[in-house]
Design a protein around this motif. Structure first.
Motif, PDB file in Angstrom:
ATOM      1  N   TRP A  22       0.829  -1.194   0.000  1.00 21.87           N
ATOM      2  CA  TRP A  22       0.000   0.000   0.000  1.00 21.87           C
ATOM      3  C   TRP A  22       0.872   1.255   0.000  1.00 21.87           C
ATOM      4  O   TRP A  22       1.955   1.268   0.583  1.00 21.87           O
ATOM      5  CB  TRP A  22      -0.936   0.005   1.211  1.00 21.87           C
ATOM      6  CG  TRP A  22      -2.008  -1.022   1.095  1.00 21.87           C
ATOM      7  CD1 TRP A  22      -2.024  -2.274   1.641  1.00 21.87           C
ATOM      8  CD2 TRP A  22      -3.226  -0.897   0.351  1.00 21.87           C
ATOM      9  NE1 TRP A  22      -3.173  -2.936   1.284  1.00 21.87           N
ATOM     10  CE2 TRP A  22      -3.925  -2.116   0.491  1.00 21.87           C
ATOM     11  CE3 TRP A  22      -3.783   0.120  -0.422  1.00 21.87           C
ATOM     12  CZ2 TRP A  22      -5.160  -2.344  -0.106  1.00 21.87           C
ATOM     13  CZ3 TRP A  22      -5.020  -0.100  -1.019  1.00 21.87           C
ATOM     14  CH2 TRP A  22      -5.695  -1.315  -0.857  1.00 21.87           C
ATOM     15  N   LEU A  23       0.385   2.292  -0.668  1.00 23.15           N
ATOM     16  CA  LEU A  23       1.100   3.557  -0.791  1.00 23.15           C
ATOM     17  C   LEU A  23       0.274   4.687  -0.193  1.00 23.15           C
ATOM     18  O   LEU A  23      -0.932   4.757  -0.419  1.00 23.15           O
ATOM     19  CB  LEU A  23       1.382   3.861  -2.270  1.00 23.15           C
ATOM     20  CG  LEU A  23       2.242   2.833  -3.016  1.00 23.15           C
ATOM     21  CD1 LEU A  23       2.298   3.177  -4.495  1.00 23.15           C
ATOM     22  CD2 LEU A  23       3.647   2.771  -2.417  1.00 23.15           C
ATOM     23  N   ASP A  24       0.932   5.577   0.547  1.00 23.24           N
ATOM     24  CA  ASP A  24       0.252   6.752   1.087  1.00 23.24           C
ATOM     25  C   ASP A  24       1.272   7.856   1.322  1.00 23.24           C
ATOM     26  O   ASP A  24       2.439   7.744   0.941  1.00 23.24           O
ATOM     27  CB  ASP A  24      -0.516   6.423   2.373  1.00 23.24           C
ATOM     28  CG  ASP A  24       0.376   5.829   3.457  1.00 23.24           C
ATOM     29  OD1 ASP A  24       1.577   6.175   3.512  1.00 23.24           O
ATOM     30  OD2 ASP A  24      -0.121   5.022   4.265  1.00 23.24           O
ATOM     31  N   ARG A  25       0.836   8.935   1.953  1.00 17.98           N
ATOM     32  CA  ARG A  25       1.687  10.111   2.138  1.00 17.98           C
ATOM     33  C   ARG A  25       2.822   9.871   3.129  1.00 17.98           C
ATOM     34  O   ARG A  25       3.731  10.691   3.248  1.00 17.98           O
ATOM     35  CB  ARG A  25       0.837  11.289   2.611  1.00 17.98           C
ATOM     36  CG  ARG A  25      -0.224  11.728   1.616  1.00 17.98           C
ATOM     37  CD  ARG A  25       0.363  12.435   0.430  1.00 17.98           C
ATOM     38  NE  ARG A  25      -0.656  12.874  -0.522  1.00 17.98           N
ATOM     39  CZ  ARG A  25      -0.384  13.503  -1.651  1.00 17.98           C
ATOM     40  NH1 ARG A  25       0.864  13.779  -1.974  1.00 17.98           N
ATOM     41  NH2 ARG A  25      -1.361  13.860  -2.466  1.00 17.98           N
ATOM     42  N   GLN A  70       4.646  12.648  -5.821  1.00 19.61           N
ATOM     43  CA  GLN A  70       4.304  13.286  -7.092  1.00 19.61           C
ATOM     44  C   GLN A  70       3.194  12.517  -7.796  1.00 19.61           C
ATOM     45  O   GLN A  70       2.273  13.121  -8.366  1.00 19.61           O
ATOM     46  CB  GLN A  70       5.544  13.369  -7.979  1.00 19.61           C
ATOM     47  CG  GLN A  70       6.593  14.337  -7.465  1.00 19.61           C
ATOM     48  CD  GLN A  70       7.891  14.270  -8.243  1.00 19.61           C
ATOM     49  OE1 GLN A  70       8.168  13.304  -8.957  1.00 19.61           O
ATOM     50  NE2 GLN A  70       8.711  15.298  -8.114  1.00 19.61           N
ATOM     51  N   PHE A  71       3.256  11.192  -7.749  1.00 16.93           N
ATOM     52  CA  PHE A  71       2.194  10.384  -8.347  1.00 16.93           C
ATOM     53  C   PHE A  71       0.882  10.580  -7.602  1.00 16.93           C
ATOM     54  O   PHE A  71      -0.179  10.756  -8.226  1.00 16.93           O
ATOM     55  CB  PHE A  71       2.581   8.907  -8.355  1.00 16.93           C
ATOM     56  CG  PHE A  71       1.456   7.997  -8.776  1.00 16.93           C
ATOM     57  CD1 PHE A  71       1.040   7.952 -10.096  1.00 16.93           C
ATOM     58  CD2 PHE A  71       0.786   7.225  -7.837  1.00 16.93           C
ATOM     59  CE1 PHE A  71      -0.015   7.145 -10.487  1.00 16.93           C
ATOM     60  CE2 PHE A  71      -0.269   6.415  -8.219  1.00 16.93           C
ATOM     61  CZ  PHE A  71      -0.666   6.374  -9.553  1.00 16.93           C
ATOM     62  N   LEU A  72       0.931  10.571  -6.280  1.00 20.48           N
ATOM     63  CA  LEU A  72      -0.285  10.783  -5.481  1.00 20.48           C
ATOM     64  C   LEU A  72      -0.897  12.152  -5.775  1.00 20.48           C
ATOM     65  O   LEU A  72      -2.123  12.291  -5.829  1.00 20.48           O
ATOM     66  CB  LEU A  72       0.027  10.640  -3.996  1.00 20.48           C
ATOM     67  CG  LEU A  72       0.492   9.255  -3.516  1.00 20.48           C
ATOM     68  CD1 LEU A  72       0.837   9.291  -2.038  1.00 20.48           C
ATOM     69  CD2 LEU A  72      -0.554   8.188  -3.798  1.00 20.48           C
ATOM     70  N   ASP A  73      -0.040  13.157  -5.991  1.00 18.44           N
ATOM     71  CA  ASP A  73      -0.534  14.496  -6.342  1.00 18.44           C
ATOM     72  C   ASP A  73      -1.272  14.467  -7.685  1.00 18.44           C
ATOM     73  O   ASP A  73      -2.318  15.117  -7.846  1.00 18.44           O
ATOM     74  CB  ASP A  73       0.624  15.493  -6.430  1.00 18.44           C
ATOM     75  CG  ASP A  73       1.205  15.847  -5.061  1.00 18.44           C
ATOM     76  OD1 ASP A  73       0.521  15.607  -4.050  1.00 18.44           O
ATOM     77  OD2 ASP A  73       2.342  16.359  -5.023  1.00 18.44           O
ATOM     78  N   PHE A 100      -8.993   8.498  -2.244  1.00 17.97           N
ATOM     79  CA  PHE A 100      -8.571   7.356  -3.053  1.00 17.97           C
ATOM     80  C   PHE A 100      -7.592   6.515  -2.252  1.00 17.97           C
ATOM     81  O   PHE A 100      -6.991   6.974  -1.275  1.00 17.97           O
ATOM     82  CB  PHE A 100      -7.969   7.798  -4.394  1.00 17.97           C
ATOM     83  CG  PHE A 100      -6.659   8.538  -4.285  1.00 17.97           C
ATOM     84  CD1 PHE A 100      -5.451   7.869  -4.366  1.00 17.97           C
ATOM     85  CD2 PHE A 100      -6.634   9.914  -4.121  1.00 17.97           C
ATOM     86  CE1 PHE A 100      -4.242   8.544  -4.269  1.00 17.97           C
ATOM     87  CE2 PHE A 100      -5.436  10.613  -4.023  1.00 17.97           C
ATOM     88  CZ  PHE A 100      -4.231   9.922  -4.099  1.00 17.97           C
ATOM     89  N   GLU A 101      -7.442   5.265  -2.650  1.00 18.69           N
ATOM     90  CA  GLU A 101      -6.471   4.361  -2.051  1.00 18.69           C
ATOM     91  C   GLU A 101      -5.710   3.686  -3.182  1.00 18.69           C
ATOM     92  O   GLU A 101      -6.251   3.499  -4.283  1.00 18.69           O
ATOM     93  CB  GLU A 101      -7.162   3.308  -1.170  1.00 18.69           C
ATOM     94  CG  GLU A 101      -8.213   2.478  -1.887  1.00 18.69           C
ATOM     95  CD  GLU A 101      -8.928   1.505  -0.955  1.00 18.69           C
ATOM     96  OE1 GLU A 101      -8.535   1.425   0.227  1.00 18.69           O
ATOM     97  OE2 GLU A 101      -9.861   0.826  -1.420  1.00 18.69           O
ATOM     98  N   THR A 102      -4.452   3.335  -2.920  1.00 20.37           N
ATOM     99  CA  THR A 102      -3.636   2.801  -4.010  1.00 20.37           C
ATOM    100  C   THR A 102      -2.497   1.941  -3.475  1.00 20.37           C
ATOM    101  O   THR A 102      -2.073   2.107  -2.318  1.00 20.37           O
ATOM    102  CB  THR A 102      -3.094   3.953  -4.881  1.00 20.37           C
ATOM    103  OG1 THR A 102      -2.460   3.430  -6.040  1.00 20.37           O
ATOM    104  CG2 THR A 102      -2.120   4.830  -4.110  1.00 20.37           C
TER     105      THR A 102
END
Length: 206
Positions: free
Chosen positions: A71-74, A83-86, A106-108
């Motif tokens: 999982w990816l987050d801030r 940058q991708f999350l932005d 969103f979740e990623t």
């Protein structure tokens, strides 16, 4: 075609056919950096076997899906992840303002499919997880060629659309659409996620 034109086209296509393919959403250089980060996470044990279902219905079943995820987050330390999350945040907000989808968050996660793995036909929006509205997949497969497999099949009312997992390509589609990841004969990298009609901080919601 510039980004504004692609955004407008994405809005039109999501409202019409229900999906949109955005080539070069990130550069090839960015793809290389993201793959390197994914490989580091995989080697350090940060990736876990992906399952199906949610909460009490969660289960692991390699006969249905074979990927591993992180999982990816801030909280991630890498600038390029932020940058991708932005970019996703901007895309979510634009879709929300234009299409009135009620998107709030969103979740990623990274996803790695080892050789000879797949994910059978399914939908992302289902009774136990009804908050997913728009699904997205960023492909990170450098030098992908015919025969490597790992394409995504989208099952539409009148046809089946096969999307090749080309590096830098972003696929957007409505989360209620049936789809599957076809057999991947080479290790397959992506970032997969969902735009939601709930705030991720509201963890008490199913």
């Amino acid at each position: 075609m510039n980004n504004i034109e692609k955004l407008n086209l994405a809005i039109d296509e999501l409202s019409g056919s229900g999906y949109f393919v955005w080539d070069d959403f990130v550069s090839y250089e960015e793809v290389g950096k993201l793959v390197s980060i994914a490989n580091e996470g995989n080697q350090s044990g940060a990736f876990k076997k992906a399952g199906i279902g949610k909460q009490a219905l969660f289960q692991l079943d390699k006969s249905i899906r074979g990927d591993y995820i992180q999982w990816l987050d801030r909280k991630n330390e890498h600038k390029i992840i932020h940058q991708f999350l932005d970019k996703v945040e901007l895309l979510k907000n634009t879709l929300n303002e234009t299409c009135f989808l009620g998107l709030k968050d969103f979740e990623t996660h990274f996803a790695i499919y080892p050789e000879n793995t797949f994910y059978k036909k399914h939908v992302d929006r289902f009774q136990q997880n009804a908050h997913r509205v728009i699904s997205f997949v960023l492909y990170l497969n450098e030098n992908w060629q015919e025969g490597h497999g790992g394409e995504l099949a989208l099952y539409l009312d009148d046809k089946t659309e096969i999307v090749k997992p080309l590096a830098g390509r972003l696929l957007l589609f409505r989360s209620e659409l049936e789809h599957e990841v076809l057999m991947s004969y080479k290790r397959r990298f992506s970032i997969t996620g969902w735009m939601l009609d709930k705030d991720m901080s509201l963890t008490f919601l199913p």
